[in-house]
Enzyme design. Structure first.
Site, mmCIF file in Angstrom:
data_model
loop_
_atom_site.group_PDB
_atom_site.id
_atom_site.type_symbol
_atom_site.label_atom_id
_atom_site.label_comp_id
_atom_site.label_asym_id
_atom_site.label_seq_id
_atom_site.Cartn_x
_atom_site.Cartn_y
_atom_site.Cartn_z
ATOM 1 N N TRP A 271 -0.900 11.979 -0.692
ATOM 2 C CA TRP A 271 -0.299 10.718 -1.135
ATOM 3 C C TRP A 271 -0.129 10.750 -2.644
ATOM 4 O O TRP A 271 -0.751 11.573 -3.325
ATOM 5 C CB TRP A 271 -1.166 9.532 -0.721
ATOM 6 C CG TRP A 271 -0.359 8.283 -0.441
ATOM 7 C CD1 TRP A 271 -0.256 7.169 -1.221
ATOM 8 C CD2 TRP A 271 0.464 8.063 0.695
ATOM 9 N NE1 TRP A 271 0.578 6.255 -0.633
ATOM 10 C CE2 TRP A 271 1.043 6.775 0.554
ATOM 11 C CE3 TRP A 271 0.774 8.805 1.829
ATOM 12 C CZ2 TRP A 271 1.924 6.224 1.486
ATOM 13 C CZ3 TRP A 271 1.644 8.272 2.774
ATOM 14 C CH2 TRP A 271 2.207 6.997 2.589
ATOM 15 N N ASP A 328 3.932 5.153 -9.528
ATOM 16 C CA ASP A 328 4.452 3.794 -9.660
ATOM 17 C C ASP A 328 4.199 2.968 -8.409
ATOM 18 O O ASP A 328 3.669 3.464 -7.413
ATOM 19 C CB ASP A 328 5.954 3.843 -9.960
ATOM 20 C CG ASP A 328 6.754 4.478 -8.839
ATOM 21 O OD1 ASP A 328 7.878 4.019 -8.575
ATOM 22 O OD2 ASP A 328 6.261 5.453 -8.209
ATOM 23 N N GLU A 331 5.384 4.419 -5.316
ATOM 24 C CA GLU A 331 4.627 5.609 -4.918
ATOM 25 C C GLU A 331 5.480 6.878 -4.920
ATOM 26 O O GLU A 331 5.295 7.764 -4.105
ATOM 27 C CB GLU A 331 4.006 5.401 -3.524
ATOM 28 C CG GLU A 331 3.220 4.104 -3.403
ATOM 29 C CD GLU A 331 2.507 3.959 -2.082
ATOM 30 O OE1 GLU A 331 3.191 3.903 -1.036
ATOM 31 O OE2 GLU A 331 1.264 3.903 -2.092
ATOM 32 N N GLU A 332 6.408 6.958 -5.877
ATOM 33 C CA GLU A 332 7.361 8.068 -5.871
ATOM 34 C C GLU A 332 7.354 8.904 -7.152
ATOM 35 O O GLU A 332 7.735 10.069 -7.118
ATOM 36 C CB GLU A 332 8.788 7.531 -5.676
ATOM 37 C CG GLU A 332 9.038 6.898 -4.324
ATOM 38 C CD GLU A 332 10.462 6.375 -4.197
ATOM 39 O OE1 GLU A 332 10.975 6.343 -3.073
ATOM 40 O OE2 GLU A 332 11.053 5.989 -5.229
#
Length: 593
Positions: A271, A328, A331-332
């Site tokens: 993740w 961010d 999540e990228e």
């Protein structure tokens, strides 16, 4: 109590506090008393507790009998023991325009009730409500009466029913939001980002989503839900869940771990980590809860022994990592992010004030000042926008425009009420226009201009809710514009003026074509009225856009398809519903903290 029964009960709950016994009226809403002294207009209203979610507004005409743009929200004070009524209070400062008369509007369950009993304002210390109350203002008798039919708000809605729909959808959103909290079979305090467990699997507690959801719950606890034991139990369960995650072994070995399993254990798969906005959002929410808990006379030891431990761990973590890159809120991208810095600054400023009250030594104000200096560097004068990120490390690399609604979300969630990149600031307004313009021709559904523009996360987005192809509009990105606009209106009214700069001029020109850099429009001017009415109209068109794509039962997913308009992605996204609630609160004039 089963969560589903709990949700149903919460929506219709009457909050009984205090021991005041009074003879209540028979109508749904009625003025109890009001005062008007030294330009301060205040009073108390009887409100029948018809449903849990309701909006009470006092609307007045100025000394020239102009009704345009003059209103103030009332807020819950206490229930009246032994009755189905509550006291709601209001207070506001009347400007140089003066006041001649007023009425009360009560919106609940899709219905609107009024108390317009020929009541006019007075400079005397107090007047009781009656159907014939009239008084003088500086020697001039104000006797003009009003009725609901002749005093409809000049803030025209997207349709005649949009106000009722917003109120009804807010009630549905509360229902669905609470349905995603403390689900049977999960650890107490678990907040599912969505009940969706496949395509996509969102059945986790994200630190960010949970904090922003609990922000709505704490706002209730601080206002209409004061001293409500059920709401307080939901919040204390959340505190327990979050306290446990702070000590859980996680892959990032830090407080920036993004999400946790339904049993409270850490998600250990690959993740984007760390995500350092989560601890800041959690601290902001819990500081407000701590103040509300103590203010309502509850056990202060619980705060000092349990809640403060969570709060100060988060704040101290922020002081050590704020200048580090992280992922961010989407999540990228691993970089330094405007949104993250904004919520960190707000958390530290709130934390500094809170720590001073409880005697906790800290350096929060100093670090917050350093963060503010860094935030200012995100403004790009050449492109006329606030850039979303700096110091790119890794992640998606196709966000070439620099446009991202995360910047506008930062104004909502990171705004500290001090004008620093808040909703009405010129750089936020300029960026909002550039973002909206970028989506206007990008999505096929935006060819329908009878409703507001559907907004995605950023123009180059490739996430379609399940996989990658072309990005879609998001409900939270779209309804964000309604909240941004209504919050901006409230800030202009509080300031008593609108100031046009070279940066914000294109934004204001949408609503007043003659707007020029350097113009200052006071709250009594026609330009001020024209702009605020136009911005409110635009906000209601945003709500109309959401209405067009919402599920028939009111459920809001994560996204809606850019071509067909049908919902897609995670179903009943908790954040979508929380975002709708905060936008509706801003529309009512009572934005969440």
């Amino acid at each position: 109590m089963h969560p589903k029964n709990l949700v149903s009960w919460l929506v219709s709950l009457a909050i009984i506090v205090g021991s005041v016994i009074a003879a209540v009226p028979t109508s749904p809403v009625k003025l109890n008393y009001y005062t008007y002294q030294n330009s301060v207009f205040s009073g108390q209203i009887y409100v029948q507790n018809i449903a849990y979610t309701k909006v009470v507004t006092v609307i007045w005409a100025d000394a020239s009998n102009n009704w345009s743009g003059y209103s103030t929200p009332a807020s819950f004070y206490q229930s009246i023991s032994g009755t189905s009524y509550e006291y709601w209070n209001f207070t506001t400062t009347i400007g140089s325009s003066g006041i001649s008369q007023f009425y009360i509007q009560y919106q609940v369950n899709g219905n609107t009730y009024y108390d317009n009993n020929t009541v006019t304002a007075t400079t005397s210390s107090s007047s009781s409500s009656s159907s014939t109350t009239k008084a003088s203002t500086t020697g001039t008798t104000a006797t003009t009466t009003t009725s609901a039919s002749t005093t409809a708000s000049t803030t025209a809605a997207a349709s005649t029913g949009i106000a009722s729909w917003v109120n009804n959808e807010a009630s549905i959103s509360y229902n669905i939001m609470y349905g995603n909290i403390d689900i049977a079979g999960t650890a107490p305090g678990f907040i599912a980002a969505s009940p969706s467990t496949s395509s996509p699997d969102y059945y986790y507690a994200w630190v960010r989503d949970s904090a922003l959801t609990m922000h709505v719950v704490v706002n209730q606890f601080n206002t209409t839900g004061a001293k409500n034991s059920t709401i307080s139990k939901i919040i204390t369960d959340y505190v327990t869940f979050q306290a446990n995650t702070q000590t859980e072994s996680t892959p990032c070995n830090c407080l920036g771990e993004p999400k946790f399993n339904p049993d409270g254990s850490a998600y250990t798969g690959a993740w984007g980590r760390p995500q350092n906005d989560g601890p800041a959002e959690r601290a902001i929410t819990l500081i407000k809860f701590a103040d509300s808990w103590i203010g309502q006379g509850n056990n202060a030891t619980y705060i000092s022994n349990t809640v403060n431990t969570v709060i100060f761990k988060d704040l101290n973590y922020i002081t050590t990592v704020w200048s580090n890159t992280c992922f961010d809120l989407w999540e990228e991208v691993n970089a330094l992010h405007f949104f993250t810095l904004m919520v960190q600054r707000r958390a530290l400023l709130a934390g500094a004030e809170y720590a001073a009250r409880v005697g906790y030594s800290n350096n929060y104000s100093t670090v917050a000042a350093s963060i503010a200096t860094k935030i200012d560097t995100f403004w790009s004068s050449s492109s006329g926008i606030i850039q979303t990120a700096q110091n790119y490390v890794s992640g998606v690399s196709y966000k070439s425009s620099g446009l991202d609604v995360a910047v506008l979300l930062a104004a909502i969630h990171g705004g500290n009420g001090d004008g620093f990149y808040t909703s009405s600031s010129d750089k936020i307004l300029a960026t909002s226009l550039k973002i909206k313009s970028s989506f206007a021709s990008l999505y096929g559904i935006n060819s329908n201009t009878s409703v507001g523009t559907a907004i995605g996360r950023y123009p180059e987005d490739q996430y379609n809710g399940v996989g990658t192809s072309q990005g879609n509009p998001w409900f939270l990105s779209t309804v964000l514009y309604a909240e941004l606009y209504y919050r901006a209106i409230l800030e202009w009214k509080a300031a008593g003026k609108i100031t046009v700069t070279s940066i914000s001029q294109p934004f204001f020109a949408q609503f007043y074509s003659s707007a020029a850099s350097g113009d200052v429009y006071t709250s009594t001017s026609t330009q001020f009225s024209t702009i605020t009415t136009g911005v409110a109209n635009a906000a209601d068109l945003v709500f109309a856009r959401v209405q067009k794509h919402a599920n028939t039962d009111g459920a809001l997913s994560e996204e809606f398809d850019r071509t067909s308009g049908f919902e897609t992605g995670a179903v009943k996204l908790t954040w979508s519903h929380a975002a709708f609630i905060t936008a509706a609160l801003a529309r009512s004039g009572t934005p969440s903290f």
